[in-house]
Design an enzyme around this catalytic site. Sequence first.
Site: not given
Length: 1054
Positions: A146, A562, A993, A1023, A1026
């Site tokens: 502090h 496997h 898309c 943008c 931005c």
Amino acid sequence: MLFEDRQKSRTTGPTLVGFNESQSEHHNTVCKNHPESPGRIQSIKEVLTKTKVLEKCQVVTDFLEIDDADLSITHEKEMIAKLMEIENKTQEEINKECENFDSIYMTEKSQKAARDGVACVRELTNRIMANEASNGFAIIRPPGHHADRDNPSGFCIYNNASQAAEEAFFNGAERILIVDLDVHHGNGTQRMFYHDKRVLVFSIHRYEHGLYWPHLRESNFDRIGSGQGIGYNANLPLNEEGCTDSDYLSILFHVLLPLATQFDPHFVIVSAGFDSLAGDPLGGMLLTPDAYSHFIYHLKSLAQGRMLVVLEGGYNHQVSAVAAQKCIKVLLGHAPRPVDLTEPAKESTVMSCVNLVTVLRSYWNCFDYFPSRTSLRLASWPIANSSVEFKYDPSSRPPDTGEILQENLMSIKLKASDDLPSDELETIIYFNEGDDAHHDLEEEDRHPEKPARTRRILKTLKESGVLDRCVERNSERSATDEEIRMVHTKKMLDHLKTTESMKEEELMEEAQKEFNSIFLTQDTLKVARKAIGAVLQSVDEIFEKPAGLRNALVIVRPPGHHASASKSSGFCIFNNVAVAAKYAQRRHKIKRVLILDWDVHHGNGTQEIFYEDGNVMYMSIHRHDKGNFYPVGEPKDYFDVGEGDGEGMTVNIPFSGAPMGDLEYQMAFQRVVLPIAYQFKPELVLISAGFDAAIDDPLGEYKVTPETFALMTYQLSSLASGRIITVLEGGYNLTSISNSALAVCEVLQNRAMLRRLQEEKEQFATVKAKLQSSSIKSIRQVCEVQQRHWHILKGFQVTPCTVGLELDDESVYQHIESPEPIASPEPIEPSDPIESIASPDLPEVSDYTESIVAPIESISPPEPIEAAELNGSIDESIEPIESPEPIEPFEANESDESIEPIEPFDPTEENGSDESIEMSDQSSSGSAHPPSQQDFEALSSGPAYAVVPLADCPHLNDIQPLPLAGIDASTTCSDCNIGAEVWTCLTCYKYNCGRFVHEHALMHHLSTSHPMALSMADLSVWCYPCEAYVHHPILIPAKSAGHESKFGEAMPHS
């Protein structure tokens, strides 16, 4: 030696514990039973001595005295001189002087105690930075976090953590992480470094919208630094009392660990206030001592383990002492004890995490997992992104701390397991010398799964010297039929027994006819039995000693993951790890086992065996390639989560697309593996350690470095009290698997991360390294499904909005149900408007191509943000969020998302601008730009929504000329072939898309850094860096081409 050289020669060393013995003369003369008293240190010493922890540490009590010049690095000379005068005053005069400060008491000896505390942290820091010690804990008082530059405050005289940071800088560190776990905000430390990008300060503190001490506006999430330091201050305010381990560890995994890893510090300082513990008379929180040790453990993976823990608050002396002891055990190399996360994190905690991520996202791409600020508003987010709120009224300040009787507080009874064991930590290396009897009869050494794999690993371990510090076991144990049949069928075992008498020609024919990717010799069954036997031997020896005293690396072949219950496949005869899990449960009476499989191929056999098992968790990070990577046709996607009792116990992290590397695997651990594994709380961890995701592997083609394999091992060792067994699976480049296994073995043996995650001046240090966009999508999908089973993920996930959009049958959303959202809180009226953080009410949209923006009549201009009020005074050093200039090493690309009001059109007023308003479905963001007369005419007919675009943008230089073919507004997404909400990149002109479909346009930006895209729906330009719309003359050719394609005529005003 230069610090750069010390980084290369980092080894383990002692753990330092420092005491300033003069602290006993610093006490409160007015309040005899004040909780911040010498009894705090005495209690810690007693617990450390009783549990034999202190004798394992190097105790430091003598240090060079510091002078005023040392203190003046962090504190004003006037403050130092004023405090020195205390030594010459009477106690009555001292008490009177202390009334000028907030929550301060002193005696004539307090100056020496405080200076000795500073000397202690500087001495410990010096030794750690010089590689004379691994880490240290400064058990000192008075506390320090502090204290600011010109005032002591909150029991703190000088700022110890800041002094330690300056000493680290003096010794060559360039980046320092300070994590403050005290329940009170370390406002002094924040102010010290608020403008400094060399120091990342992260504080988790009780806040309650300012109602909790120190009652500062600057303690909220939106105060993220200023100037060069913007983005380097992170406040995680807790707005409710009673937060538990679940709250704090959610913060660790979802926010702190990703941020700290990207920052990549050279030195870590933890301000360890233990007043967040359950039972603390001031804190009001419910943390356990073990939770603190988990923070220390994970932060110790940074900076090659260079860490200094500094005691701050903690006012239940006995409980604080237990927490300190558990933290020091972790510093000594022991694993932390498990924590219980059955209770979910509070909604307010998740909200604070999301808010903090929202304001930091533009500065740290580790948060690319989260959507942009605007997308947060528009996504179907399970919680409300709250406004900034500050409720504190100085006239209602609570009374100062009074007397607290320690005998009336709760205590924690120490157990025998809390004592530091006398036995040394052991890592056992298991191998089978005879595994070369199993080989491909036709291809011999040309086959990738060849005996040279295990030989090369052992050779590398021996040459490095690591093997000499481990226990070697050439295991001769063979698994019995009964042990094998805990997992595999009798028919499968009997079939393999017939191969022991076959001739070579018969074996080759049998392998080709009856198996998938398997070769056989007469000794295959014998070698496979011994492979299982070595793993079972490791299980027995791990459980011979108390948890955490042993771990193991089992270097055997053939691999196993496997092999299903009934069939060998994929180079695997038996499932070694699956048998070990069942064996541990039956022989050693444990219940919960975690199997983590990082082999680049999915362990389909392990998954099948435990798919309906509610006690064995199978987690896999693997190359998926939309199902086209081996094993093809097996259920290994994110929505394959188990069935019956095992639902939610299978966690698949399937990567598709570009080759993945360190960043993607680290994200998978931070976002998925660690949170779920912690909530699962295993009693044993088994790693299916295939190294075919490593750099240069001929089959995996991924780019994971040995350092990340080491980090994953270190992080998994925090589970099950350190009971961890690593078992070799795949990996087919001999150099890669050897180097990776060496890195893993170093972590097992040292219980520390001594390797740097990246070379200096690489990745995060100077270049904004990018996560592969497809990995972000994969992790989001995993989390969205798994949050139904694991509450530690809830509230952190994004569900893309699909309003008005019919998804095709191949949509990822057909496989999942929408999770139950956390109830949103009542709307909060902000007292300090931060328009970029508040979530405006958005209009209902019936078609996904409409604009989603705020109604004109509801928008009011933002008011200026005042400087932070500190107890009625103005502190001008702490500034609110500002639009920054670009900084190094991380670009500040956050735009100011203010929305200007639009007045009704006045036909008598001229406006010469002919620029059109940009409207789209991307955002309600945009900086102020005067609307044109045509815009007002368009709006005068009735209600409308508007976004004002940027008139300029620093990314316009990335715009490339139109391709010869122009723009086709009717085209579909190049990734998913959907024709809805398509955008074209204005750098490479690829069509993808938008957010309401599959987010491929965003993913394209994240993977290429191409900044701008043109909407085929309304010809607006967005943008990404931005986070704003842009309209500029340079964009007219692209817009005009799009308009002509869309409408068959040139765009007006073009």
